[in-house]
Design an enzyme around this catalytic site. Structure first.
Site, PDB file in Angstrom:
ATOM      1  CB  CYS A   1      -0.987  -0.061   1.161  1.00  0.00           C
ATOM      2  SG  CYS A   1      -2.412   0.970   0.878  1.00  0.00           S
TER       3      CYS A   1
ATOM      4  CG  HIS B   1      -3.019  -3.356   4.109  1.00  0.00           C
ATOM      5  ND1 HIS B   1      -1.926  -2.730   4.667  1.00  0.00           N
ATOM      6  CD2 HIS B   1      -3.734  -2.396   3.488  1.00  0.00           C
ATOM      7  CE1 HIS B   1      -1.975  -1.438   4.392  1.00  0.00           C
ATOM      8  NE2 HIS B   1      -3.062  -1.205   3.679  1.00  0.00           N
TER       9      HIS B   1
ATOM     10  CD  GLU C   1      -0.093  -5.512   6.068  1.00  0.00           C
ATOM     11  OE1 GLU C   1      -0.115  -6.157   5.004  1.00  0.00           O
ATOM     12  OE2 GLU C   1      -0.317  -4.292   6.126  1.00  0.00           O
TER      13      GLU C   1
HETATM   14  N1  GLN Z   1      -3.630   6.338   1.442  1.00  0.00           N
HETATM   15  C1  GLN Z   1      -2.331   6.064   1.949  1.00  0.00           C
HETATM   16  C2  GLN Z   1      -1.265   6.869   1.195  1.00  0.00           C
HETATM   17  O1  GLN Z   1      -1.540   7.465   0.185  1.00  0.00           O
HETATM   18  C3  GLN Z   1      -1.982   4.589   1.878  1.00  0.00           C
HETATM   19  C4  GLN Z   1      -2.904   3.808   2.791  1.00  0.00           C
HETATM   20  C5  GLN Z   1      -2.346   2.518   3.273  1.00  0.00           C
HETATM   21  O2  GLN Z   1      -1.136   2.288   3.281  1.00  0.00           O
HETATM   22  N2  GLN Z   1      -3.250   1.678   3.701  1.00  0.00           N
HETATM   23  O3  GLN Z   1      -0.150   6.861   1.595  1.00  0.00           O
END
Ligand code: GLN
Length: 251
Positions: free
Chosen positions: A114, A205, A207
């Site tokens: 992410c 995710h 994890e």
């Molecule tokens: N929206 C977050 C970003 O732009 C990422 C969100 C996440 O890691 N779950 O950094």
């Protein structure tokens, strides 16, 4: 106390001795051979403990990574989810960008989940890119706000022959990938997981679910020897607070 530890490297499994050690856990009884290095989880901000807990469940050597001196023995680095703008600032403040690039070029593999995937992307739509280690264009917050977070599941044949649960939290979308990038999971109008030789990116995710498939896959990418076959066998026993035992929570 220092929480940095090399996973099972120095525990009773004897995995730092060069001999095979016997590890017993709820999934299986399996042999862990001497492993050539450690997987680090970048411990600046975000979902650190959750990744550490998955590595521990797989019996992989792991440690938290906070500073330049933590990188020497890493064969892999996980950049967790969190807030990419915050993580990018902390990388600059703690002078960690160059050390990540240096160890990547000597062979350390990197997995970004992410926000971590955002930091690794060659191009961030409307924003300045950070590490630029994988030829993808990524768009932050592409599904909307935190309230537009969701769960789903998918088959990712390269990673597991079992269905994998997926959690998207204010996730980005990978909009395109270059020719050297292998798409691991294509969803409707976006790519959710991809890799090149040295880098793995997931916009969801793993994890935060009981499934170990992606952590196992990354361990293999790092050259670790993994005996666990059934990566979702622990799902019944796993709770989404299992990582708490690794969290430093002041009493
Ligand atoms: N929206 C977050 C970003 O732009 C990422 C969100 C996440 O890691 N779950 O950094």
């Amino acid at each position: 106390r220092s929480d940095a530890r090399s996973g099972n490297q120095s525990d009773s499994a004897g995995t730092d001795s060069g001999q095979a050690g016997l590890v017993v856990n709820f999934m299986s009884v399996h042999l862990v051979k001497h492993q050539p290095g450690v997987i680090g989880v970048l411990d600046l901000q975000g979902g650190v403990h959750e990744h550490l807990e998955h590595l521990e469940r797989l019996g992989l050597p792991y440690k938290r990574v906070k500073q330049v001196s933590d990188f020497a023995d890493l064969i892999g680095l996980i950049i967790p989810g969190g807030e990419s703008t915050c993580l990018a600032r902390l990388l600059t403040i703690f002078d960690l960008k160059d050390v990540i690039l240096h160890h990547y070029h000597r062979g350390m593999k990197i997995w970004g989940t992410c926000a971590g995937a955002i930091l690794l992307a060659d191009k961030i739509v409307g924003d300045q890119s950070c590490l630029r280690l994988i030829d993808i264009a990524i768009e932050r917050n592409s599904f909307g706000s935190q309230l537009d977070s969701f769960t789903t599941e998918a088959r990712v044949p390269a990673v597991s022959d079992q269905t994998i649960p997926l959690i998207f939290i204010r996730a980005p979308k990978i909009l395109s990938a270059g020719k050297d990038v292998k798409v691991l999971l294509q969803m409707d109008d976006y790519i959710a997981a991809a890799e090149n030789d040295g880098i793995l990116v997931t916009v969801f995710h793993p994890e935060l679910t009981g499934c170990l498939a992606f952590h196992r896959y990354f361990g293999l990418k790092c050259g670790l020897d993994l005996a666990v076959e059934n990566v979702s066998a622990g799902n019944q026993d796993w709770k989404n607070v299992s990582w708490m035992k690794l969290a430093r929570i002041a009493s």
